[in-house]
Design an enzyme around this catalytic site. Structure first.
Site, PDB file in Angstrom:
ATOM      1  N   GLY A 100       0.828  -1.208   0.000  1.00  0.00           N
ATOM      2  CA  GLY A 100       0.000   0.000   0.000  1.00  0.00           C
ATOM      3  C   GLY A 100       0.854   1.247   0.000  1.00  0.00           C
ATOM      4  N   SER A 101       0.312   2.315   0.537  1.00  0.00           N
ATOM      5  CA  SER A 101       0.993   3.610   0.494  1.00  0.00           C
ATOM      6  C   SER A 101       2.014   3.753   1.619  1.00  0.00           C
ATOM      7  CB  SER A 101      -0.035   4.736   0.617  1.00  0.00           C
ATOM      8  OG  SER A 101      -0.578   4.736   1.931  1.00  0.00           O
ATOM      9  N   PRO A 102       3.035   4.602   1.418  1.00  0.00           N
ATOM     10  CA  PRO A 102       3.997   4.858   2.501  1.00  0.00           C
ATOM     11  C   PRO A 102       3.326   5.392   3.767  1.00  0.00           C
ATOM     12  CG  PRO A 102       4.855   5.693   0.410  1.00  0.00           C
ATOM     13  CD  PRO A 102       3.437   5.257   0.158  1.00  0.00           C
ATOM     14  N   ARG A 103       2.270   6.198   3.611  1.00  0.00           N
ATOM     15  CA  ARG A 103       1.565   6.761   4.775  1.00  0.00           C
ATOM     16  C   ARG A 103       1.000   5.641   5.648  1.00  0.00           C
ATOM     17  NH1 ARG A 103      -3.493   7.591   6.234  1.00  0.00           N
ATOM     18  NH2 ARG A 103      -4.317   6.840   4.233  1.00  0.00           N
ATOM     19  N   VAL A 104       0.304   4.683   5.035  1.00  0.00           N
ATOM     20  CA  VAL A 104      -0.278   3.572   5.810  1.00  0.00           C
ATOM     21  C   VAL A 104       0.824   2.606   6.235  1.00  0.00           C
ATOM     22  CG1 VAL A 104      -2.011   1.733   5.817  1.00  0.00           C
ATOM     23  CG2 VAL A 104      -2.466   3.844   4.565  1.00  0.00           C
ATOM     24  N   GLY A 105       1.878   2.493   5.416  1.00  0.00           N
ATOM     25  CA  GLY A 105       3.021   1.654   5.774  1.00  0.00           C
ATOM     26  C   GLY A 105       3.617   2.033   7.120  1.00  0.00           C
ATOM     27  N   GLU A 128       5.557  -3.278   1.099  1.00  0.00           N
ATOM     28  CA  GLU A 128       5.643  -3.025  -0.344  1.00  0.00           C
ATOM     29  C   GLU A 128       4.925  -1.708  -0.610  1.00  0.00           C
ATOM     30  OE1 GLU A 128       7.367  -4.632  -2.512  1.00  0.00           O
ATOM     31  OE2 GLU A 128       7.953  -6.324  -1.260  1.00  0.00           O
ATOM     32  N   CYS A 150       1.914   0.563  -9.041  1.00  0.00           N
ATOM     33  CA  CYS A 150       2.956   1.108  -8.158  1.00  0.00           C
ATOM     34  C   CYS A 150       4.321   1.189  -8.837  1.00  0.00           C
ATOM     35  CB  CYS A 150       3.049   0.288  -6.880  1.00  0.00           C
ATOM     36  SG  CYS A 150       3.340  -1.461  -7.161  1.00  0.00           S
TER      37      CYS A 150
END
Length: 471
Positions: A191-196, A213, A247
């Site tokens: 997913g996104s870096p923010r949620v990561g 990822e 992505c």
């Protein structure tokens, strides 16, 4: 939607399987993988229909990027399962010549896989192949945004796998947040870096290892010596595949003013050949996943100047294949991952300037360089860092199971695909088995110490082929 089993009961059931070791034997793993293979073969049409409903994905794109890749991973794991599971013998020093030294691959235990919506089959099932092949029990959290695919994964997939080692959990961000409070032995998130960051922070509370990822802005450098039409064909194909919701898609293009002038008509030609005079009626161009993502992308169309495309239709969640020029680095389209059919072109004066531009930004998931000179491609490769790299094409490196797929820095932690998936979901346990006798030989290391004993011990502990000593 199928009834959601309360987490407590589900997790308890799976943890019991972990504690009994039921999922560990090769035969059990093989049966699960065969079930996954049957699921993909039996439900191909159902999956294609779901992908068409969620993303207006053509059968061609669904087959190429979702179903065939997942099937290939299952077949590879089935073919190599016993070889991957085997203990791996390692070299020994003089002090351990009579011992057995090896790496034993064991499952982590209970694994959580959180999947995204953009390739909801591929990015859900490929990690699942690795987790099951490695003998883990799995909680699968498909994306609630790709609703039709989530429904198939929730209602149909569990029929093909053993409920004692597998469960699907549903919900949105709130439910995922609650799920992350539970203790897992491994978490795999795409997913996104923010949620990561949220996932990694939750995992840290239990010291749970993670694979993240994530995305990022993937640069694409085009050198002055390129054939404009060949380059445009390849860039347009990979940028607008899945309506740009990939992505590893080229996120922005770096080239000289002269190259931009040659590329623009070539890109226009490629887009027209691919999708016709009106791409909105093309059966081969997907749609934006949701109204929220559509609104965000519509805002990005105001950046720079539209050179190609720019049309949009909120009712249809349609955004035309678009190329932006005169884009400033400070604009929003250069600050976030685009994840849509929009390609900004940023002008640079030279290859060195392009490399410098890439280097001062976060490390991307993928990086592309186009040139007729292999030296130019290799200079870009040597001067930058990224999760993956491809010269003179788009994300073809992803199609090779022999290459690891993953990010670096802000674009992710860890990697998978093929054997790399099995290794990611396996704890590599260092094992040394020593005979119980020969105490006179092994007694050399006991006190009282002496210079002679030290010399003997250091010599015996030297690593083969290395002059260094291990103390």
């Amino acid at each position: 939607m199928g009834r959601m089993v309360p987490w407590a009961d589900t997790l308890q059931r799976l943890r019991e399987t972990v504690s009994t070791g039921r999922a560990k034997p090769a035969e059990f793993r093989r049966v699960q993988l065969q079930g996954l293979e049957r699921f993909l073969n039996d439900n191909k049409q159902l999956l294609q229909e779901a992908l068409a409903e969620d993303l207006r994905k053509s059968d061609f794109e669904s087959e190429v990027s979702e179903i065939s890749i997942s099937l290939a991973e299952v077949k590879l794991a089935l073919k190599n399962l016993r070889a991957w599971m085997k203990d791996e013998k390692v070299s020994k020093n003089l002090a351990t010549q009579l011992d057995s030294a090896f790496i034993h691959k064991e499952p982590y235990g209970l694994v959580l896989i959180i999947a995204p919506w953009n390739y909801p089959i591929n990015l859900t099932l490929v990690p699942l192949v690795g987790a099951l092949a490695a003998g883990n029990c799995v909680v699968l959290k498909p994306s609630e945004i790709s609703r039709s695919t989530e429904k198939v994964l929730c209602e149909v997939l569990p029929r093909y796998l053993d409920p004692s080692c597998f469960a699907v959990v549903l919900g949105g961000p709130q439910e995922t947040g609650q799920l992350l409070e539970e203790k897992f032995d491994y978490i795999f998130f795409t997913g996104s870096p923010r949620v990561g960051k949220i996932v990694m922070s939750a995992a840290a509370k239990h010291l749970t290892p993670v694979t993240l990822e994530l995305g990022g802005k993937n640069p694409c450098y085009v050198h002055d010596d390129c054939d404009p039409q060949t380059t445009a064909n390849r860039v347009a194909f990979f940028r607008f595949f899945n309506a740009g919701q990939t992505c590893v898609a080229p996120d922005y293009l770096l080239c000289s003013r002269e190259m931009q002038e040659r590329l623009l008509p070539a890109l226009q030609s490629a887009i027209t050949r691919f999708f016709g005079a009106d791409p909105q009626v093309s059966p081969d161009l997907g749609r934006i996943i949701s109204d929220r993502h559509f609104q965000r992308l519509q805002g990005l169309l105001r950046c720079g100047r539209v050179a190609i495309g720019g049309q949009s239709d909120p009712q249809d969640r349609y955004i035309a294949p678009t190329v932006l020029v005169d884009v400033q680095e400070t604009e929003q389209v250069m600050q976030e991952e685009i994840f849509g059919p929009i390609l900004p072109i940023v002008m640079v004066g030279s290859m060195d300037e392009a490399i410098e531009f890439i280097r001062r930004r976060e490390k991307p998931l993928a990086l592309y360089a186009f040139s007729q000179s292999s030296q130019v491609v290799r200079r870009v490769l040597a001067g930058t860092s990224s999760g993956g790299f491809c010269g003179n094409d788009g994300f073809m490196h992803m199609t090779l199971a022999s290459l690891p797929f993953g990010g670096v820095g802000a674009s992710g932690i860890g990697h998978y695909h093929g054997k790399f998936s099995f290794d990611t979901f396996s704890h590599h346990r260092a094992c040394l088995l020593r005979p119980s006798g020969l105490e006179k030989v092994y007694g050399l290391r006991y006190p009282p110490y002496s210079p002679g004993k030290l010399r003997l011990l250091l010599t015996a502990m030297e690593t083969p082929g290395c002059s260094c000593t291990l103390l």
